[in-house]
Design an enzyme around this catalytic site. Sequence first.
Site, PDB file in Angstrom:
ATOM      1  N   ASP A  13       1.023  -1.050  -0.010  1.00 59.75           N
ATOM      2  CA  ASP A  13      -0.166   0.050   0.149  1.00 59.75           C
ATOM      3  C   ASP A  13       0.977   1.136   0.232  1.00 59.75           C
ATOM      4  O   ASP A  13       2.293   1.245   0.208  1.00 59.75           O
ATOM      5  CB  ASP A  13      -1.085   0.022   1.202  1.00 59.75           C
ATOM      6  CG  ASP A  13      -1.852   1.364   1.433  1.00 59.75           C
ATOM      7  OD1 ASP A  13      -2.415   1.451   0.452  1.00 59.75           O
ATOM      8  OD2 ASP A  13      -1.814   1.950   2.386  1.00 59.75           O
TER       9      ASP A  13
ATOM     10  N   ASP B 222      -0.009   5.229   1.007  1.00 60.23           N
ATOM     11  CA  ASP B 222      -0.104   6.208   2.346  1.00 60.23           C
ATOM     12  C   ASP B 222      -0.389   5.219   3.537  1.00 60.23           C
ATOM     13  O   ASP B 222      -1.087   4.258   3.643  1.00 60.23           O
ATOM     14  CB  ASP B 222      -1.416   6.873   1.992  1.00 60.23           C
ATOM     15  CG  ASP B 222      -1.852   7.654   3.045  1.00 60.23           C
ATOM     16  OD1 ASP B 222      -1.035   8.519   3.601  1.00 60.23           O
ATOM     17  OD2 ASP B 222      -3.261   7.588   3.180  1.00 60.23           O
TER      18      ASP B 222
HETATM   19  P1  B16 Z   1      -6.616   9.674  -4.374  1.00 59.86           P
HETATM   20  P2  B16 Z   1      -3.846   4.275  -0.035  1.00 59.86           P
HETATM   21  C1  B16 Z   1      -5.374   6.117   0.003  1.00 59.86           C
HETATM   22  O1  B16 Z   1      -4.235   5.491  -0.248  1.00 59.86           O
HETATM   23  C2  B16 Z   1      -5.446   7.200   1.060  1.00 59.86           C
HETATM   24  O2  B16 Z   1      -5.236   6.562   2.266  1.00 59.86           O
HETATM   25  C3  B16 Z   1      -6.803   7.845   0.970  1.00 59.86           C
HETATM   26  O3  B16 Z   1      -6.976   8.713   2.310  1.00 59.86           O
HETATM   27  C4  B16 Z   1      -7.226   8.402  -0.284  1.00 59.86           C
HETATM   28  O4  B16 Z   1      -8.633   8.952  -0.387  1.00 59.86           O
HETATM   29  C5  B16 Z   1      -7.289   7.449  -1.368  1.00 59.86           C
HETATM   30  O5  B16 Z   1      -5.742   6.699  -1.278  1.00 59.86           O
HETATM   31  C6  B16 Z   1      -7.576   7.770  -2.712  1.00 59.86           C
HETATM   32  O6  B16 Z   1      -6.486   8.921  -3.081  1.00 59.86           O
HETATM   33  O7  B16 Z   1      -7.597  10.759  -4.227  1.00 59.86           O
HETATM   34  O8  B16 Z   1      -5.430  10.304  -4.683  1.00 59.86           O
HETATM   35  O9  B16 Z   1      -6.848   8.733  -5.603  1.00 59.86           O
HETATM   36  O10 B16 Z   1      -3.569   4.157   1.638  1.00 59.86           O
HETATM   37  O11 B16 Z   1      -4.476   3.344  -0.648  1.00 59.86           O
HETATM   38  O12 B16 Z   1      -2.264   4.169  -0.403  1.00 59.86           O
HETATM   39 MG    MG Z   2      -2.852   3.198   3.523  1.00 56.62          MG
END
Ligand code: B16
Ligand code: MG
Length: 224
Positions: free
Chosen positions: A11, A13
Site C-alpha cells: 500500500d 499512504d
Molecule cells: P486519491 P492508500 C489512499 O491511499 C488514501 O489513504 C486515501 O486517504 C485516499 O482517499 C485514497 O488513497 C485515494 O487517493 O484521491 O489520490 O486517488 O492508503 O490506498 O495508498
Molecule cells: Mg494506506
Amino acid sequence: MQQQVRAALFDLDGVLVFTDRYHCRAWHRLAKDEGWTFDAQLNDRLRGVSRLASLQVILEHNGLTLDAAACVQLADRKNRYYVESLQEMSTADLYPGARELLRSLRWRGIKLGLCSASRNAPEVLERLELSQWFSATITGADIVRSKPDPEIFLKGAAALGMARHNCVVFEDAPAGITAAKAAGMKCIGVGTAALLEEADWVVTNYADLPLDELFGVERQSAPA
Ligand code: B16
Ligand code: MG
C-alpha cells in the site's frame, strides 16, 4: 512462509509515505469552502478509502446528500488541492526505513508491487524517487471494487506473475488487511496492533521485521 514468499505488495499512504496529512489538508480546504465540519478524527476514517467514498463519509458526517454530478465536481476540486500539494512532498514524508526495506527486499530477490487506492500513486512514487523499485503499480484507476475487496491485490499478484500464496501484503488500513486476507495472502500490518487485529504480523518500525525469517536470504541483483 520463508520458502513461499516471492513477492511483496505495498500500500502507499501510511506504509511507504505519509500522504495522509496532504489528503487531510485538501479535504479540510474543501470543507472550509463548503462550510462543512471536518476534523482529524474524521480524516482517520478516510485511510485507504477511495476519493468518492471518502467524500460520502464526509457528506454523511455533515448530514448531507448530493447527486452524483455534484459529488464528482467536489471530489475533483479536492483532488486539485491535493495535486497542488504534491510539489511540497519530499523525502521527509517517507515512512522511516521504507526505502531501506524496499532495497533489502529486492536484494533478496523479492518482486515488488504497489497496490494503492490512490490514483495519484504514480506521481507520488516519482516525486519520492521510489518508482524504480516496483515491477507493477496498480491504483484506484485499475480496479472496479475498492478494498476490502481483494481485487487490487489479486491484480497486483497477476501483474507480477505470482500466485496469491507467494505474496505478502504491507497495509496500514483495516480494510486493506481484510482485502489482503480475502485475497488469500499473508499480511503485515503497519501501525498499532489494536487497529490491525487481522494482520499476521504487526510492525511500526521496519528495522524490527525479521526479514531472513519472513523473506529468506537469497540474494539477487537489485537497482543501485
Ligand atoms: P486519491 P492508500 C489512499 O491511499 C488514501 O489513504 C486515501 O486517504 C485516499 O482517499 C485514497 O488513497 C485515494 O487517493 O484521491 O489520490 O486517488 O492508503 O490506498 O495508498
Ligand atoms: Mg494506506
